[in-house]
Design an enzyme around this catalytic site. Structure first.
Site, PDB file in Angstrom:
ATOM      1  N   PHE A  76      36.475  46.831  50.807  1.00 30.38           N
ATOM      2  CA  PHE A  76      35.409  47.154  51.760  1.00 30.38           C
ATOM      3  C   PHE A  76      36.006  47.542  53.117  1.00 30.38           C
ATOM      4  O   PHE A  76      35.421  48.356  53.846  1.00 30.38           O
ATOM      5  CB  PHE A  76      34.454  45.960  51.906  1.00 30.38           C
ATOM      6  CG  PHE A  76      33.157  46.329  52.546  1.00 30.38           C
ATOM      7  CD1 PHE A  76      32.205  47.064  51.852  1.00 30.38           C
ATOM      8  CD2 PHE A  76      32.877  45.961  53.856  1.00 30.38           C
ATOM      9  CE1 PHE A  76      31.017  47.435  52.458  1.00 30.38           C
ATOM     10  CE2 PHE A  76      31.689  46.325  54.466  1.00 30.38           C
ATOM     11  CZ  PHE A  76      30.752  47.066  53.765  1.00 30.38           C
ATOM     12  N   GLU A  77      37.153  46.964  53.438  1.00 31.13           N
ATOM     13  CA  GLU A  77      37.799  47.240  54.736  1.00 31.13           C
ATOM     14  C   GLU A  77      38.564  48.567  54.734  1.00 31.13           C
ATOM     15  O   GLU A  77      39.103  48.985  55.764  1.00 31.13           O
ATOM     16  CB  GLU A  77      38.749  46.089  55.104  1.00 31.13           C
ATOM     17  CG  GLU A  77      38.043  44.841  55.595  1.00 31.13           C
ATOM     18  CD  GLU A  77      37.317  44.084  54.491  1.00 31.13           C
ATOM     19  OE1 GLU A  77      37.887  43.922  53.398  1.00 31.13           O
ATOM     20  OE2 GLU A  77      36.154  43.685  54.715  1.00 31.13           O
ATOM     21  N   VAL A 134      38.758  47.374  42.675  1.00 35.34           N
ATOM     22  CA  VAL A 134      37.662  46.418  42.526  1.00 35.34           C
ATOM     23  C   VAL A 134      37.462  46.158  41.038  1.00 35.34           C
ATOM     24  O   VAL A 134      37.389  47.106  40.243  1.00 35.34           O
ATOM     25  CB  VAL A 134      36.350  46.950  43.157  1.00 35.34           C
ATOM     26  CG1 VAL A 134      35.338  45.824  43.287  1.00 35.34           C
ATOM     27  CG2 VAL A 134      36.618  47.568  44.515  1.00 35.34           C
ATOM     28  N   HIS A 192      28.181  41.692  43.225  1.00 34.80           N
ATOM     29  CA  HIS A 192      29.089  41.966  44.342  1.00 34.80           C
ATOM     30  C   HIS A 192      29.887  43.249  44.123  1.00 34.80           C
ATOM     31  O   HIS A 192      30.067  44.053  45.033  1.00 34.80           O
ATOM     32  CB  HIS A 192      30.057  40.774  44.480  1.00 34.80           C
ATOM     33  CG  HIS A 192      30.537  40.559  45.873  1.00 34.80           C
ATOM     34  ND1 HIS A 192      29.868  39.779  46.770  1.00 34.80           N
ATOM     35  CD2 HIS A 192      31.624  41.034  46.515  1.00 34.80           C
ATOM     36  CE1 HIS A 192      30.513  39.781  47.920  1.00 34.80           C
ATOM     37  NE2 HIS A 192      31.586  40.541  47.789  1.00 34.80           N
TER      38      HIS A 192
HETATM   39  C1  DLZ Z   1      34.847  39.645  47.864  1.00 34.88           C
HETATM   40  C2  DLZ Z   1      35.584  40.576  46.968  1.00 34.88           C
HETATM   41  C3  DLZ Z   1      35.454  40.488  45.567  1.00 34.88           C
HETATM   42  C4  DLZ Z   1      34.578  39.488  44.908  1.00 34.88           C
HETATM   43  N1  DLZ Z   1      36.147  41.284  44.755  1.00 34.88           N
HETATM   44  C5  DLZ Z   1      36.960  42.232  45.296  1.00 34.88           C
HETATM   45  C6  DLZ Z   1      37.693  43.098  44.447  1.00 34.88           C
HETATM   46  O1  DLZ Z   1      37.676  43.046  43.212  1.00 34.88           O
HETATM   47  N2  DLZ Z   1      38.472  44.028  45.046  1.00 34.88           N
HETATM   48  C7  DLZ Z   1      38.558  44.163  46.419  1.00 34.88           C
HETATM   49  O2  DLZ Z   1      39.281  45.054  46.889  1.00 34.88           O
HETATM   50  N3  DLZ Z   1      37.885  43.325  47.214  1.00 34.88           N
HETATM   51  C8  DLZ Z   1      37.108  42.367  46.709  1.00 34.88           C
HETATM   52  N4  DLZ Z   1      36.424  41.523  47.523  1.00 34.88           N
HETATM   53  C9  DLZ Z   1      36.654  41.600  48.987  1.00 34.88           C
HETATM   54  C10 DLZ Z   1      35.815  42.645  49.727  1.00 34.88           C
HETATM   55  O3  DLZ Z   1      36.344  43.952  49.525  1.00 34.88           O
HETATM   56  C11 DLZ Z   1      35.859  42.379  51.257  1.00 34.88           C
HETATM   57  O4  DLZ Z   1      37.186  42.190  51.669  1.00 34.88           O
HETATM   58  C12 DLZ Z   1      35.064  41.148  51.638  1.00 34.88           C
HETATM   59  O5  DLZ Z   1      33.741  41.217  51.159  1.00 34.88           O
HETATM   60  C13 DLZ Z   1      35.031  40.975  53.187  1.00 34.88           C
HETATM   61  O6  DLZ Z   1      34.423  42.106  53.810  1.00 34.88           O
END
Ligand code: DLZ
Length: 155
Positions: free
Chosen positions: A61-62, A85, A92
């Site tokens: 997300f960042e 992801v 989520h």
């Molecule tokens: C929270 C989360 C989850 C559950 N899974 C992933 C993932 O599979 N891959 C990824 O890059 N990031 C994940 N995150 C973190 C979110 O991208 C983000 O860092 C948090 O929601 C904070 O904004």
């Protein structure tokens, strides 16, 4: 006008090109392998190691914020956003994928510099492994070639 001599498989020379890479720490074995391939490929086509700037962010997300910083800093010719992801038990996954994808698309729409989409969105870890040096190649390499082509894009 298109004169019929463009070779879609040729990669332009990347000498002098500066590239920013934003990498998510989540699933770091996967994102690390994508990063490695992206860097190797950029160098193979002429980018100097010192012209590759790598910055890490906590999660996919960042990638939006990290990429936006590069876009607005005017210091690189292209940005590659690398993340992975993996679907879990809750929705989520969908929110992160949608948010990151939309955010990166918005940055591209600004038209300042290209932002390359190196986000793996997988149902399983195995699917991710296949795409970071496994059976299905390495998306990091593909992203590097795309970055070079788009940095050289001209109208
Ligand atoms: C929270 C989360 C989850 C559950 N899974 C992933 C993932 O599979 N891959 C990824 O890059 N990031 C994940 N995150 C973190 C979110 O991208 C983000 O860092 C948090 O929601 C904070 O904004």
């Amino acid at each position: 006008m298109y004169n019929g001599i463009y070779d879609i498989h040729s990669v332009p020379d990347a000498t002098g090109m500066r590239v920013g890479i934003v990498v998510s720490e989540w699933n770091d074995k996967i994102t690390g392998a994508l990063l490695e391939a992206a860097c190797q490929t950029l160098i193979k086509y002429g980018v100097r190691e010192e012209d590759i700037t790598v910055r890490f962010v906590p999660g996919s997300f960042e990638l939006i914020y990290g990429s936006a910083r590069f876009v607005n800093a005017d210091q690189v010719d292209a940005v590659i956003a690398i993340g992975c992801v993996i679907r879990g038990d809750t929705p989520h996954f969908d929110y992160i994928c949608q948010g990151a994808t939309q955010g990166l698309a918005d940055l591209n729409r600004m038209g300042k510099i290209p932002v390359i989409y190196g986000l793996l969105t997988c149902n399983t870890l195995e699917q991710a492994q296949e795409r970071c040096g496994g059976m299905l190649g390495n998306k990091g390499e593909e992203c590097a070639v795309t970055a070079i082509k788009m940095a050289r894009f001209n109208i």
